[in-house]
Design an enzyme around this catalytic site. Sequence first.
Site, mmCIF file in Angstrom:
data_model
loop_
_atom_site.group_PDB
_atom_site.id
_atom_site.type_symbol
_atom_site.label_atom_id
_atom_site.label_comp_id
_atom_site.label_asym_id
_atom_site.label_seq_id
_atom_site.Cartn_x
_atom_site.Cartn_y
_atom_site.Cartn_z
ATOM 1 N N ASN A 9 -43.581 14.894 -10.651
ATOM 2 C CA ASN A 9 -43.490 14.293 -11.696
ATOM 3 C C ASN A 9 -42.757 15.376 -12.545
ATOM 4 O OD1 ASN A 9 -43.409 13.221 -14.141
ATOM 5 N ND2 ASN A 9 -45.534 13.027 -14.463
ATOM 6 N N LYS A 11 -41.578 15.307 -15.551
ATOM 7 C CA LYS A 11 -41.756 15.107 -16.938
ATOM 8 C C LYS A 11 -40.313 15.087 -17.645
ATOM 9 C CE LYS A 11 -46.423 15.917 -16.290
ATOM 10 N NZ LYS A 11 -47.686 16.382 -16.631
ATOM 11 N N HIS A 94 -49.577 6.866 -16.729
ATOM 12 C CA HIS A 94 -49.854 8.334 -16.721
ATOM 13 C C HIS A 94 -50.528 8.504 -18.025
ATOM 14 C CE1 HIS A 94 -49.271 12.695 -17.161
ATOM 15 N NE2 HIS A 94 -49.086 12.630 -15.763
ATOM 16 N N GLU A 96 -50.355 11.061 -20.297
ATOM 17 C CA GLU A 96 -49.511 11.142 -21.384
ATOM 18 C C GLU A 96 -49.062 10.209 -22.167
ATOM 19 O OE1 GLU A 96 -47.131 14.058 -19.213
ATOM 20 O OE2 GLU A 96 -48.865 15.407 -19.051
ATOM 21 N N GLU A 166 -56.390 11.174 -11.975
ATOM 22 C CA GLU A 166 -55.624 12.398 -12.643
ATOM 23 C C GLU A 166 -56.594 12.712 -13.679
ATOM 24 O OE1 GLU A 166 -51.346 13.317 -11.947
ATOM 25 O OE2 GLU A 166 -51.686 11.981 -13.680
ATOM 26 N N GLY A 172 -52.030 19.979 -16.442
ATOM 27 C CA GLY A 172 -51.619 21.013 -17.212
ATOM 28 C C GLY A 172 -52.259 22.124 -17.632
ATOM 29 N N SER A 211 -53.354 20.090 -12.020
ATOM 30 C CA SER A 211 -53.296 21.416 -11.628
ATOM 31 C C SER A 211 -53.332 21.578 -10.203
ATOM 32 C CB SER A 211 -54.306 22.178 -12.473
ATOM 33 O OG SER A 211 -53.999 21.953 -13.834
HETATM 34 P P1 PGA Z 1 -50.114 19.280 -13.628
HETATM 35 O O1 PGA Z 1 -49.639 17.577 -13.947
HETATM 36 O O2 PGA Z 1 -49.844 19.394 -12.123
HETATM 37 O O3 PGA Z 1 -49.015 19.893 -14.299
HETATM 38 O O4 PGA Z 1 -51.340 19.361 -13.809
HETATM 39 C C1 PGA Z 1 -50.079 16.201 -13.125
HETATM 40 C C2 PGA Z 1 -49.483 15.446 -13.772
HETATM 41 O O5 PGA Z 1 -49.286 15.253 -15.016
HETATM 42 O O6 PGA Z 1 -49.171 14.282 -12.877
#
Ligand code: PGA
Length: 250
Positions: A9, A11, A94, A96, A166, A172, A211
């Site tokens: 992803n 982003k 997601h 976010e 997740e 992140g 992560s």
């Molecule tokens: P990350 O993000 O690997 O940077 O933790 C995962 C995601 O948002 O799908």
Amino acid sequence: MRQPLVAGNWKLNGSRTSVVELADAVASACGNLPIETLVCPAFVHIADVCGTLDGQNLRVGAQDCSDQSSGAYTGEVSAQMLAEMGVSSVIVGHSERRQFYADSNERVAAKFEQVQSAGLTPIFCLGESAEEREAGTTREVIGSQLQAVIARCGVVAMKNAVLAYEPVWAIGTGLTASPEEAQEVHRWLRAEVAAGSAEIAAGLRILYGGSVKPANAAQLFAEADIDGGLIGGAALDAADFSAICRAAAG
Ligand code: PGA
């Protein structure tokens, strides 16, 4: 039996040039692996990335789509439009989107339905916040995220879908769920789907995200119910992403 899937992803990152370079580098590093690999650029980069990957063994997905199919919804992009661009999958739910753009469980379910109606595969994200985990409500939270989609689309919809667990506190942040913590949630999610159909649950791929890095990927993917990963930060580096893909290939 379940083919591993690793999805990147990207982003809100990259330029036209840099995403095409990244896609090319990932395709040459991962194209021969016996797993499914997918990259999800921003909407406006999808055409360029699909163009550069034509004929290569790397799929393209989108990071979101509208909960509507057409009409007066300024700024939205429909699943059908994405299908025309050549994507195979769309991420929905997601954290976010849930956190910053108010995607409710019901709207995520509507997006999921739109994705499937366009003939594409939803990558349906679920996860609890740190406070929810501390309060012991992880199952309640992700259970209601899951049931909102099942209520709208039926358990049969899980046949052509991918789940991505997740934990919000791991995205992140550099904090990862331990393989045991993640496995415990994945096992529970699969059992929830199995309550509706054991056969569909057995074939359902459940990715872990939060992560994932080259250093922790193999341990996570070794767990029985972890079928691959949804990768954020590490997907922006072709070497890291391909190391994670190799870990999934075993
Ligand atoms: P990350 O993000 O690997 O940077 O933790 C995962 C995601 O948002 O799908």
